[in-house]
Write a protein that holds these residues in place. Structure first.
Motif, PDB file in Angstrom:
ATOM      1  N   UNK A  56      45.623  28.122  54.830  1.00 51.30           N
ATOM      2  CA  UNK A  56      46.997  28.577  55.001  1.00 51.30           C
ATOM      3  C   UNK A  56      47.547  28.848  53.602  1.00 51.30           C
ATOM      4  N   UNK A  57      48.264  29.938  53.430  1.00 49.96           N
ATOM      5  CA  UNK A  57      48.872  30.145  52.118  1.00 49.96           C
ATOM      6  C   UNK A  57      50.058  29.215  52.016  1.00 49.96           C
ATOM      7  N   UNK A  58      49.812  28.091  51.422  1.00 47.83           N
ATOM      8  CA  UNK A  58      50.874  27.111  51.281  1.00 47.83           C
ATOM      9  C   UNK A  58      50.851  26.588  49.866  1.00 47.83           C
ATOM     10  N   UNK A  59      51.921  26.772  49.156  1.00 54.58           N
ATOM     11  CA  UNK A  59      51.960  26.288  47.791  1.00 54.58           C
ATOM     12  C   UNK A  59      53.396  25.969  47.461  1.00 54.58           C
ATOM     13  N   UNK A  60      53.614  24.836  46.845  1.00 51.80           N
ATOM     14  CA  UNK A  60      54.976  24.542  46.463  1.00 51.80           C
ATOM     15  C   UNK A  60      55.172  24.700  44.959  1.00 51.80           C
ATOM     16  N   UNK A  61      54.200  24.304  44.169  1.00 56.00           N
ATOM     17  CA  UNK A  61      54.437  24.451  42.730  1.00 56.00           C
ATOM     18  C   UNK A  61      53.167  24.784  41.961  1.00 56.00           C
ATOM     19  N   UNK A  85      43.000  34.133  53.692  1.00 56.21           N
ATOM     20  CA  UNK A  85      44.142  33.230  53.694  1.00 56.21           C
ATOM     21  C   UNK A  85      45.118  33.737  54.742  1.00 56.21           C
ATOM     22  N   UNK A  86      45.419  32.871  55.676  1.00 58.14           N
ATOM     23  CA  UNK A  86      46.331  33.267  56.743  1.00 58.14           C
ATOM     24  C   UNK A  86      47.739  32.803  56.412  1.00 58.14           C
ATOM     25  N   UNK A  87      48.696  33.623  56.738  1.00 58.48           N
ATOM     26  CA  UNK A  87      50.067  33.234  56.503  1.00 58.48           C
ATOM     27  C   UNK A  87      50.671  32.532  57.693  1.00 58.48           C
ATOM     28  N   UNK A  88      50.049  32.691  58.822  1.00 57.92           N
ATOM     29  CA  UNK A  88      50.552  32.025  60.011  1.00 57.92           C
ATOM     30  C   UNK A  88      49.747  30.746  60.240  1.00 57.92           C
ATOM     31  N   UNK A 112      54.418  22.357  59.855  1.00 56.83           N
ATOM     32  CA  UNK A 112      53.340  23.314  59.617  1.00 56.83           C
ATOM     33  C   UNK A 112      52.017  22.742  60.102  1.00 56.83           C
TER      34      UNK A 112
END
Lengths: 191, 542, 358, 162
Positions: A56-61, A85-88, A112
């Motif tokens: 999952x494209x998940x990134x905070x910093x 990389x999936x956005x959903x 998520x």
């Protein structure tokens, strides 16, 4: 499949960290017993799963940037089949928690994770995700994402080198390869 | 300066003027708005650029410090201070209608100290949730996790905001509806590929057209400023890298300069040059990444990969010398952590022509592309007035015709010795911002060229006392980070830890104008504008 | 040139000698169906691998290379995973439409798939209105997309679906007109006849400039119809996360994914058939020796070679350009493609009337 | 007429710009790829000396280290990654003072920010950062390491430094 039979191209089994954990893990899974047919089927399924982890494209910093580097030309996690990389969250298999999770973000991360379809895996990338890292004494930082969602692999570093993340992903592959389709790890579901 | 002093005394006769590092005016809350209006509009002062405003818990009272400068002459700086002694229910007048910067900054102060700004149109918490107990930057705040445990329940977001206005019978509380009844509100973020992190835009749509954006921050608010109050200066340094991680060196450089100036530490010429080179390399990586992600946002994934590929070259250089790729931890108080790697000069020299070559390729691939051009030209126009009002700086400000390059205006480190152009464009659209970044890479390469062969011999780090104490006072240092003006404000009471430390984040200004410039654009434009603004969320939230 | 109809006719007659008419048809239907389905799946898998590798090469990287030699089993691993991934039941959706939508998309592309002549005599059914049929069914897929977007009860999906509708309605026009240009040239709608007529030279060379223009326009319009970059607005990753299939997981998402790749293949094969002579080898009038050498290459190879070449072109475009905005997308169609197409059609009619083609 | 001219010109210019873009990508298509194949290249992988991957306490062949358990590293660490536990040992000869020696040097790799403050502040150069990076684990607890080995001792001052 015994732990020793797990083959990852490029790194021999003995040189991996934390083989003891995997052995214990396999033993726990074996306690349920396994049929021959499901055994072969399991191997096939696990081969498919472990070689097609869509993050999952998940990134905070900060770690997010290194995560992007891993996706880019030089390190290219497409080679492992982690390409898409999936956005959903519905379509993703693994969530790489790259960056600090703070109190306001915690419910969203949890959501998520809940939105993802089984089988789903979690990699905690970097100090912040593992323990809160530099900000562990702060008033609003979650001290480790394992308090919110079950984590499969911890990749230490601040931020980890792209190679380190690839190594972590291979560790995850190893873990997936010993799983049982029929007797899923109960611990994970209880959490 | 005399004219300004007279102006201040004429508008607010009871104001206290102090000559510190900057001229400081302490004014009663009742006089604040009159003074602010006068300072902004009077041709002699024209303090139209409010760099930041900071709330401080001084112990017995709360004060708010306005740090302002003028776009006529960016070196002209003024500090205005106001205070309230009411700790139970502190209120102060707003200046958000005078300077746009105050809109988000006052919300931040409200969240941190609980000061309500009368007349502010949208007095919500900026970083923390409404359910948060206590105000973190108050000195008597209970920072334990028991007071505010981690809660993973999702609560619905309120569609209302609050405001306090002065009415006939004192201060009145009013509720404000954020969206109209039949608005189609699309949640973009907090987890969305186009927000470059965890920002949350609540976007009211009319078909594909954006009617209004409500920006929600705080999804990565880590309380760095509060944490810093308990740490020594060398320890605080490691936070700066993690603010705007793409210009890690520059942020750290800012804090180092600030502490060095305050403590009277002289650094060697070698350090200055090394720091400048590192700053410029950082700027290149940052702009490259920004170029890459902007292209990705617009759908050109290949361009993204090219940008990342070339960035790796600098990452290698960094890694060899500093031991870190993204977060380098290189600057320390008094110098840098380690001497340059023997290969450093050779690699940088090889990199400069390589990058020039690649810049050409970028222009061929993307700049001329008819699709890209049509998506960027005339989209998200940020007028110069808005840019000034919201204190937008950096490549974005310069794309709107605002000359605000601090490297030119008030040179620090080795910037006084090198020659380079300040890139200013006047269109203010996405294309101008896009081109500004690419041109700035070119200028950075030019600076590198001049410095790489002229690194003076000497110590890379001077010896400092094991425990650094700053003399009592207030210190403010501004530097030009990759996204604009980065500032460090330290209020010291003579301890080894700061009493209050505040980082002025360039990205906050960028995000605060999003609503203004996105109205009337399409959803796809929001992504383009976001890419061209290139904000870094952890920098906003701190 | 080997004619596959010999095989099919033989099988048909063989069955007829032993079985009554009804059973013969039943068996043939099933066999053809199964073969088609298998081909459908295999082509999709090959395409996924093909795209990943090509995309990687455009981006200066290697692409999958750890799953099997050169990573050739990558798409099989993906498929295995997808098959057993959980399908999440979602509240507040229109259940019927939600579950039906992926099938619609797949069925639409499968229907088109059936009419494509893969080789000499290798065609499931050969309508006398073949081109018309292709145009009609290939645009059915959008109904599935609209259904998915509506039923998901998700704002991203909704916007994606609406975009898709607008996009398809406009680009169908260009695709239709450019094919019409070629129909004018061929004088027939039946695909086998169209290919037959190209045995000397392909239509793209026969029709002078108008044929080339029609070819380019068809490629653009076809590319847009498949919802792939730079026309991937319905699923615009950076704006709408995953667009109309945001809420789909597991196999349902797999179907969308599969159909997307298959649509790419279908557009390429229609272009091959109508413009590049389908399975017809490359012939140059007068050079008999050369033509004979060309004839030795099997027709299937010719067909797939051309189709893959066109797909390479499509990938090349996809991995180079940024995405268009919705208004630009419509501008492109209504201000550029359509007028050019109209003029082009007129010129083509003129050429045919005057008999200037080869 | 002029509008038709500009129309055609804009079409041609557009096509030209698209073709330039495509020429760039096709050129990259055939150039050598930059991908580094970790883990296949493990043997030749160059990790810079200074890369900070994990904190270690070097021990010499006699299983001796240089840590005096002064706790400066613990004090300098910004977030409490390091814990130095010391113990008092009774003097060997009677009459001597009890000595403070290192019992456990605890380090949490999962919390470290690699700021290098512990290393530069260490008066006896007992700890350094190593450039290895393969540390991924399945459990959080295992990231908490003890840096001094079992039974290790403080290196005597008189001995020449290794």
């Amino acid at each position: 499949m015994e732990v020793k039979d797990i083959k990852i191209k490029g790194i021999p089994h003995e040189e991996f960290n934390d083989n003891e954990y995997l052995e214990k893990y396999v033993e726990e899974l074996r306690a349920n017993g396994v049929g021959i047919v499901t055994g072969v089927l399991d191997d096939m399924i696990n081969w498919g799963r472990s070689n097609s982890m869509w993050p999952l494209t998940f990134a905070t910093s900060c770690c997010g940037i290194e995560f992007m580097s891993v996706g880019a030309a030089r390190f290219d996690f497409a080679r492992f089949g982690f390409e898409v990389t999936r956005n959903s969250p519905r379509q993703a298999d693994v969530i790489v928690v790259a960056g600090t999770i703070v109190d306001k973000m915690a419910p969203i991360l949890k959501r998520l994770y809940d939105q993802m379809a089984e089988p789903k895996y979690v990699i905690a990338m970097g100090s912040c995700a593992i323990s809160g890292g530099p900000f562990c004494n702060s008033y609003c930082v979650v001290n480790g994402v394992d308090k919110i969602i079950p984590v499969d692999v911890f990749v230490p570093g601040c931020p980890p080198k792209p190679e380190a993340l690839l190594y972590g992903m291979m560790q995850l592959q190893r873990k997936v390869k010993v799983e049982r389709f029929m007797f899923k790890d109960k611990k994970k579901q209880d959490k | 300066m005399e004219a300004i002093k007279q102006l201040i005394l004429a508008t607010a006769p009871e104001a206290v003027l102090e000559e510190k590092a900057h001229l400081t005016v302490t004014v009663a809350p009742d006089d604040l708005r009159a003074l602010a209006t006068a300072l902004k509009n009077d041709p002699a002062s024209r303090f139209d650029f409010l760099i930041q405003l900071t709330g401080v818990d001084e112990g017995e009272n709360f004060s708010v410090i306005y740090f302002m400068t003028s776009t006529d002459d960016m070196t002209r700086q003024l500090v205005v201070k106001t205070y309230t002694t009411d700790r139970e229910n502190p209120v102060l007048p707003t200046v958000s209608d005078i300077w746009g910067t105050a809109l988000l900054n006052e919300r931040e102060v409200f969240g941190f100290l609980g000061i309500r700004f009368i007349g502010h149109p949208d007095m919500r918490h900026l970083f923390l949730t409404e359910r948060w107990k206590g105000y973190p930057l108050r000195k008597d705040y209970d920072a334990s996790r028991e007071a505010n445990p981690v809660d993973v329940t999702s609560y619905p977001m309120s569609d209302h905001s609050e405001t306090w206005v002065k009415g006939k019978d004192g201060i009145q509380h009013e509720k404000i509806q954020l969206f109209e009844e039949d608005d189609y509100v699309l949640n973009i973020g907090p987890q969305h590929p186009a927000t470059h992190g965890v920002l949350h835009f609540r976007t009211a749509l009319d078909g594909e057209i954006i009617k209004k954006i409500d920006v929600n921050c705080g999804y990565i608010h880590r309380g760095i400023e509060k944490l810093s109050e308990g740490l020594t200066y060398p320890q605080i340094l490691h936070f700066t890298d993690r603010l705007d991680y793409l210009s890690a060196h520059i942020n750290r450089h800012a804090l180092c300069i600030c502490v060095e100036k305050a403590a009277g530490i002289e650094v060697t010429d070698r350090t200055e040059v090394i720091r400048t080179i590192m700053d410029e390399l950082t700027r290149i990586t940052s702009h490259l990444l920004s170029w890459a992600t902007m292209c990705m946002d617009m759908g050109a994934l290949t361009a993204f990969i090219y940008g990342m590929r070339d960035r790796e070259k600098i990452m290698d250089i960094f890694e060899e010398t500093t031991g870190g790729r993204l977060i380098q931890n290189y600057n320390v108080i008094g110098g840098v952590m380690a001497d340059l790697h023997p290969d450093f000069q050779r690699k940088v020299k090889a990199f400069i022509p390589y990058m020039r070559e690649k810049l050409k390729e970028y222009h061929q691939l993307y700049t001329g592309n008819v699709i890209a051009v049509n998506r960027m030209i005339g989209v998200g126009v940020l007028s110069k007035e808005t840019a000034i009002s919201y204190a937008v700086s950096g490549p974005v400000g310069r794309a709107s015709g605002l000359s605000c390059d601090l490297r030119k205006i008030m040179p620090y480190s080795a910037y006084g010795k090198v020659e380079f152009k300040e890139i200013v464009r006047h269109e203010g659209d996405c294309m101008a911002r896009y081109l500004n970044r690419l041109d700035e890479i070119e200028e950075s390469l030019h600076i590198l060229e001049q410095l790489i062969d002229a690194i003076p011999e000497g110590e890379y780090c001077v010896k400092t006392k094991p425990i650094i104490r700053l003399p009592e006072g207030e210190y403010f240092q501004r530097v030009e980070a990759a996204r604009g003006e980065f500032g460090v404000y330290i209020q010291s009471r003579g301890d080894k830890t700061p009493w209050r430390l505040k980082f002025r984040s360039p990205s906050m200004a960028l995000v605060s104008v999003m609503d203004t410039i996105c109205r009337g654009a399409k959803v796809a434009d929001l992504v383009t504008i976001g890419g061209s603004m290139d904000y870094v969320i952890p920098d906003i939230d701190r | 040139m080997f004619d596959f109809s010999i095989v099919t006719t033989w099988v048909d007659q063989f069955l007829r000698t032993y079985l009554p008419e009804f059973w013969v048809l039943a068996i043939e239907f099933v066999v053809v169906g199964v073969v088609m389905l298998a081909l459908y799946a295999v082509i999709a898998l090959v395409l996924i691998y093909f795209e990943r590798k090509i995309c990687a090469f455009f981006q200066c990287r290697l692409g999958p290379n750890r799953v099997g030699p050169y990573g050739i089993f990558q798409s099989i691993a993906d498929m295995l995973k997808m098959l057993i991934k959980e399908i999440i039941p979602i509240n507040h959706t229109d259940k019927l439409l939600f579950y039906l939508a992926p099938f619609f998309v797949v069925v639409a592309s499968f229907l088109t798939f059936g009419a494509i002549p893969f080789g000499n005599g290798l065609q499931a059914f050969d309508f006398n209105i073949g081109v018309f049929y292709l145009l009609a069914v290939s645009s059915l897929g959008v109904i599935g997309i609209l259904m998915a977007g509506w039923a998901s009860n998700n704002k991203y999906s909704m916007i994606g679906a609406m975009r898709s509708g607008a996009q398809l309605v406009s680009y169908e026009l260009s695709a239709g007109l450019s094919l019409l240009t070629m129909v004018v040239l061929s004088g027939d709608l039946q695909l086998s006849t169209i290919i037959e007529k190209q045995s000397d030279t392909w239509f793209i060379f026969q029709g002078h400039l108008p044929a080339v223009v029609a070819f380019v326009i068809y490629l653009i319009a076809g590319h847009a119809e498949t919802n792939r970059g730079p026309f991937d607005l319905p699923e615009a990753e950076s704006e709408l996360t995953a667009g109309y299939h945001t809420e789909y997981s597991g196999l349902q998402f797999g179907m969308f994914y599969l159909a997307e790749y298959l649509n790419m293949f279908i557009i390429a094969s229609i272009a091959t058939t109508v413009f590049l002579g389908g399975w017809m080898p490359f012939h140059i009038g007068g050079l008999d020796g050369f033509n004979q050498v060309m004839d030795y290459i099997p027709s299937v190879v010719w067909f797939f070679g051309k189709a893959f070449a066109l797909m390479f072109l499509s990938l090349w475009v996809r991995w180079t350009f940024p995405r268009l905005r919705i208004d630009q997308l419509l501008h492109l169609e209504w201000k550029y493609l359509l007028p050019i197409n109209m003029v082009n059609l007129l010129i083509m009619v003129g050429i045919v009337l005057l008999g200037w083609y080869f | 007429m002029k509008s038709i001219y500009t129309y055609i010109k804009s079409v041609l210019n557009g096509i030209k710009s698209l073709l330039t873009g495509m020429s760039v990508t096709i050129r990259e298509f055939f150039t050598k790829k930059v991908t580094e194949q970790y883990p296949e290249n493990r043997a030749t992988l160059y990790v810079p000396e200074r890369y900070r991957g994990v904190l270690v306490m070097p021990h010499d062949e006699n299983n001796e280290h240089a840590c005096t358990a002064c706790g400066i590293c613990e004090m300098n660490c910004p977030n409490g990654t390091i814990k130095v536990l010391s113990k008092m040992i009774e003097p060997e000869e009677p009459g001597g003072k009890p000595k403070k020696v290192l019992d456990k040097h605890l380090y949490d790799l999962g919390m470290c920010t690699f700021c290098n403050l512990c290393v530069i502040s260490c008066p006896s150069n007992a700890i350094i950062f190593e450039n290895s990076f393969e540390h991924s684990l399945y459990t959080r607890e295992k990231l908490k390491q003890q840096l001094n080995k079992e039974g290790s001792k403080l290196r005597e001052k008189k001995k020449p430094q290794a």
